[in-house]
Structure formats: C-alpha cells, structure tokens
Design a protein around this motif. Structure first.
Motif, PDB file in Angstrom:
ATOM      1  N   ASN A   4       0.807  -1.231   0.000  1.00 22.91           N
ATOM      2  CA  ASN A   4       0.000   0.000   0.000  1.00 22.91           C
ATOM      3  C   ASN A   4       0.833   1.270   0.000  1.00 22.91           C
ATOM      4  OD1 ASN A   4      -2.412  -1.400  -0.030  1.00 22.91           O
ATOM      5  ND2 ASN A   4      -2.596  -1.431   2.187  1.00 22.91           N
ATOM      6  N   ASP A   5       2.118   1.177   0.375  1.00 21.51           N
ATOM      7  CA  ASP A   5       2.985   2.353   0.409  1.00 21.51           C
ATOM      8  C   ASP A   5       3.502   2.756  -0.973  1.00 21.51           C
ATOM      9  OD1 ASP A   5       2.719   2.500   3.169  1.00 21.51           O
ATOM     10  OD2 ASP A   5       4.487   1.259   3.529  1.00 21.51           O
ATOM     11  N   VAL A   6       3.332   1.894  -1.972  1.00 22.80           N
ATOM     12  CA  VAL A   6       3.828   2.177  -3.317  1.00 22.80           C
ATOM     13  C   VAL A   6       2.995   3.293  -3.938  1.00 22.80           C
ATOM     14  CG1 VAL A   6       4.160   1.236  -5.631  1.00 22.80           C
ATOM     15  CG2 VAL A   6       4.679  -0.176  -3.624  1.00 22.80           C
ATOM     16  N   LYS A   7       3.678   4.260  -4.512  1.00 19.19           N
ATOM     17  CA  LYS A   7       3.020   5.404  -5.153  1.00 19.19           C
ATOM     18  C   LYS A   7       3.318   5.408  -6.647  1.00 19.19           C
ATOM     19  CE  LYS A   7       1.844   7.264  -1.152  1.00 19.19           C
ATOM     20  NZ  LYS A   7       1.432   6.109  -0.380  1.00 19.19           N
ATOM     21  N   ILE A   8       2.327   5.812  -7.432  1.00 22.84           N
ATOM     22  CA  ILE A   8       2.553   6.040  -8.853  1.00 22.84           C
ATOM     23  C   ILE A   8       3.168   7.422  -8.977  1.00 22.84           C
ATOM     24  CG2 ILE A   8       1.480   6.351 -11.109  1.00 22.84           C
ATOM     25  CD1 ILE A   8      -0.719   4.413 -10.174  1.00 22.84           C
ATOM     26  N   GLN A   9       4.400   7.477  -9.459  1.00 23.22           N
ATOM     27  CA  GLN A   9       5.097   8.753  -9.611  1.00 23.22           C
ATOM     28  C   GLN A   9       4.738   9.420 -10.937  1.00 23.22           C
ATOM     29  OE1 GLN A   9       8.873   8.364  -6.798  1.00 23.22           O
ATOM     30  NE2 GLN A   9       9.234   7.431  -8.762  1.00 23.22           N
ATOM     31  N   SER A  10       4.529   8.590 -11.957  1.00 29.53           N
ATOM     32  CA  SER A  10       4.061   9.127 -13.234  1.00 29.53           C
ATOM     33  C   SER A  10       3.424   8.006 -14.042  1.00 29.53           C
ATOM     34  CB  SER A  10       5.197   9.776 -14.026  1.00 29.53           C
ATOM     35  OG  SER A  10       6.141   8.810 -14.431  1.00 29.53           O
ATOM     36  N   GLN A  27      10.186  -1.759  -4.980  1.00 28.93           N
ATOM     37  CA  GLN A  27      11.406  -2.567  -4.983  1.00 28.93           C
ATOM     38  C   GLN A  27      11.743  -3.047  -3.575  1.00 28.93           C
ATOM     39  OE1 GLN A  27      14.904  -0.682  -6.574  1.00 28.93           O
ATOM     40  NE2 GLN A  27      15.587  -2.618  -7.421  1.00 28.93           N
ATOM     41  N   ASP A  28      11.465  -2.245  -2.582  1.00 28.49           N
ATOM     42  CA  ASP A  28      11.761  -2.621  -1.206  1.00 28.49           C
ATOM     43  C   ASP A  28      10.974  -3.849  -0.773  1.00 28.49           C
ATOM     44  OD1 ASP A  28      13.460  -0.455  -1.146  1.00 28.49           O
ATOM     45  OD2 ASP A  28      12.082   0.812  -0.006  1.00 28.49           O
ATOM     46  N   THR A  29       9.768  -4.041  -1.338  1.00 27.00           N
ATOM     47  CA  THR A  29       8.942  -5.190  -0.963  1.00 27.00           C
ATOM     48  C   THR A  29       9.112  -6.359  -1.918  1.00 27.00           C
ATOM     49  OG1 THR A  29       7.040  -4.360  -2.202  1.00 27.00           O
ATOM     50  CG2 THR A  29       7.187  -3.749   0.129  1.00 27.00           C
TER      51      THR A  29
END
Length: 69
Positions: A4-10, A27-29
């Motif tokens: 859930n912490d993953v964000k779409i940057q673009s 990538q961290d997960t």
C-alpha cells in the motif's frame, strides 16, 4: 500483492505504450525474481484493460531494469 505504500510517480500513454513509474517502496517489498515477475504481470494486465494501451513499460524511480520482462 503490491504494498500500500507504493506510489505512482508518473503514468503516461504514448503510441499505445503505457509508461508507469513507481516509487522505491515497490522494490523494497520485492523479495525475489518470482515476486517481481508476478507484480510486473499484475501491473501490465491492469493497464492492458484500457483500449489505448497495447504494451506497458514499468519502472522504479526511472529504472526500467528492476524486474525481468
């Protein structure tokens, strides 16, 4: 299976190709090659549902080499 912490940057679509850049948390997960391929497949199949998308390029912080195609 995406954190859930993953964000779409673009996200952009050009000539049928969707380019999505995600935050480092993806990538961290990602703990292994199979997990990376599974996550990449989830992203690809989600974006291919849209009629203007024929293929998908996924990156993390601009790096497209984070998972195998």
């Amino acid at each position: 299976s995406i954190n859930n912490d993953v964000k779409i940057q673009s996200l952009s679509i050009s000539n049928g190709v969707a380019y999505i850049d995600l935050s480092q948390e993806l990538q961290d997960t990602n703990t292994g090659l199979c997990a990376g391929q599974f996550i990449n497949a989830q992203i690809k199949e989600t974006l291919l549902q849209f009629p203007t998308v024929n293929s998908v390029v996924t990156s993390i912080n601009g790096d497209i080499n984070f998972v195998q195609p």
